[in-house]
Design an enzyme around this catalytic site. Structure first.
Site, PDB file in Angstrom:
ATOM      1  N   CYS A  47       0.850  -1.191   0.000  1.00 21.98           N
ATOM      2  CA  CYS A  47       0.000   0.000   0.000  1.00 21.98           C
ATOM      3  C   CYS A  47       0.889   1.246   0.000  1.00 21.98           C
ATOM      4  O   CYS A  47       1.790   1.362   0.835  1.00 21.98           O
ATOM      5  CB  CYS A  47      -0.894  -0.018   1.228  1.00 21.98           C
ATOM      6  SG  CYS A  47      -1.873   1.488   1.419  1.00 21.98           S
ATOM      7  N   CYS A  50       0.363   3.164   3.533  1.00 21.10           N
ATOM      8  CA  CYS A  50       0.840   2.699   4.847  1.00 21.10           C
ATOM      9  C   CYS A  50       1.881   1.592   4.790  1.00 21.10           C
ATOM     10  O   CYS A  50       2.398   1.178   5.819  1.00 21.10           O
ATOM     11  CB  CYS A  50      -0.341   2.228   5.695  1.00 21.10           C
ATOM     12  SG  CYS A  50      -1.034   0.647   5.145  1.00 21.10           S
ATOM     13  N   CYS A  96      -7.455  -0.551   1.427  1.00 21.16           N
ATOM     14  CA  CYS A  96      -6.503  -1.140   2.364  1.00 21.16           C
ATOM     15  C   CYS A  96      -7.144  -1.215   3.749  1.00 21.16           C
ATOM     16  O   CYS A  96      -7.697  -0.234   4.237  1.00 21.16           O
ATOM     17  CB  CYS A  96      -5.254  -0.263   2.404  1.00 21.16           C
ATOM     18  SG  CYS A  96      -4.081  -0.733   3.702  1.00 21.16           S
ATOM     19  N   CYS A  99      -5.021   1.334   6.476  1.00 18.37           N
ATOM     20  CA  CYS A  99      -5.105   2.799   6.473  1.00 18.37           C
ATOM     21  C   CYS A  99      -6.386   3.307   5.821  1.00 18.37           C
ATOM     22  O   CYS A  99      -6.629   4.512   5.821  1.00 18.37           O
ATOM     23  CB  CYS A  99      -3.888   3.405   5.779  1.00 18.37           C
ATOM     24  SG  CYS A  99      -3.858   3.185   3.998  1.00 18.37           S
ATOM     25  N   CYS A 119      -8.913  -4.675  -9.792  1.00 14.98           N
ATOM     26  CA  CYS A 119      -8.437  -3.641 -10.719  1.00 14.98           C
ATOM     27  C   CYS A 119      -7.946  -2.470  -9.875  1.00 14.98           C
ATOM     28  O   CYS A 119      -8.732  -1.755  -9.262  1.00 14.98           O
ATOM     29  CB  CYS A 119      -9.597  -3.232 -11.624  1.00 14.98           C
ATOM     30  SG  CYS A 119      -9.137  -2.060 -12.901  1.00 14.98           S
TER      31      CYS A 119
HETATM   32 FE    FE Z   1      -2.709   1.172   3.550  1.00 11.77          FE
END
Ligand code: FE
Length: 131
Positions: A47, A50, A96, A99, A119
């Site tokens: 990510c 984070c 995510c 975060c 996607c």
């Molecule tokens: Fe994240």
């Protein structure tokens, strides 16, 4: 897993404008413009908000859409989904779990073994090529 929580001011300072727009405002990068739609390198996609590990390059496939596409996340818990009723389409939004950063959408036309297509915006991701 410890959640990452920051206010909008902090995110705005920490992220590039492009990443802020996608991760925090659910924007979508233009197809075929991101860093990873055509990436073939091995590694783990983290990510960009984070650092949590989200997708393995082993589950990446060429969807022809211009966005990096995966058939499953690295573990089920790393992403959460939400019904997205924006505009005229009903879609499943994926973010995510650590975060809350927006990643992209999930569609049901992916390859086996899952039949799913995650996607994902390139700019929500950071490829970690490991050693
Ligand atoms: Fe994240």
């Amino acid at each position: 897993m410890e959640k990452v929580e920051k206010n909008e001011q902090q995110w705005r300072e920490e992220l590039s404008p492009e990443r802020y727009e996608v991760l925090r405002r659910k924007g979508t990068e233009r197809a075929f413009t991101g860093a990873y739609w055509d990436a073939k390198e091995d590694g783990v996609y983290r990510c960009a908000g984070c650092g949590q590990e989200l997708f393995s390059s082993e589950t990446k496939f060429d969807s022809g859409t211009g966005w990096p596409s995966f058939y499953e996340p690295i573990e089920g818990e790393v992403v959460d989904t939400e019904e997205d009723r924006g505009f005229l389409m009903r879609r499943t939004e994926v973010h995510c779990s650590r975060c809350g950063g927006h990643l992209g959408h999930i569609f049901e036309d992916g390859p086996q073994p899952t039949g799913k297509r995650y996607c994902i915006n390139s700019c929500s991701l950071e490829l970690d090529k490991g050693e």
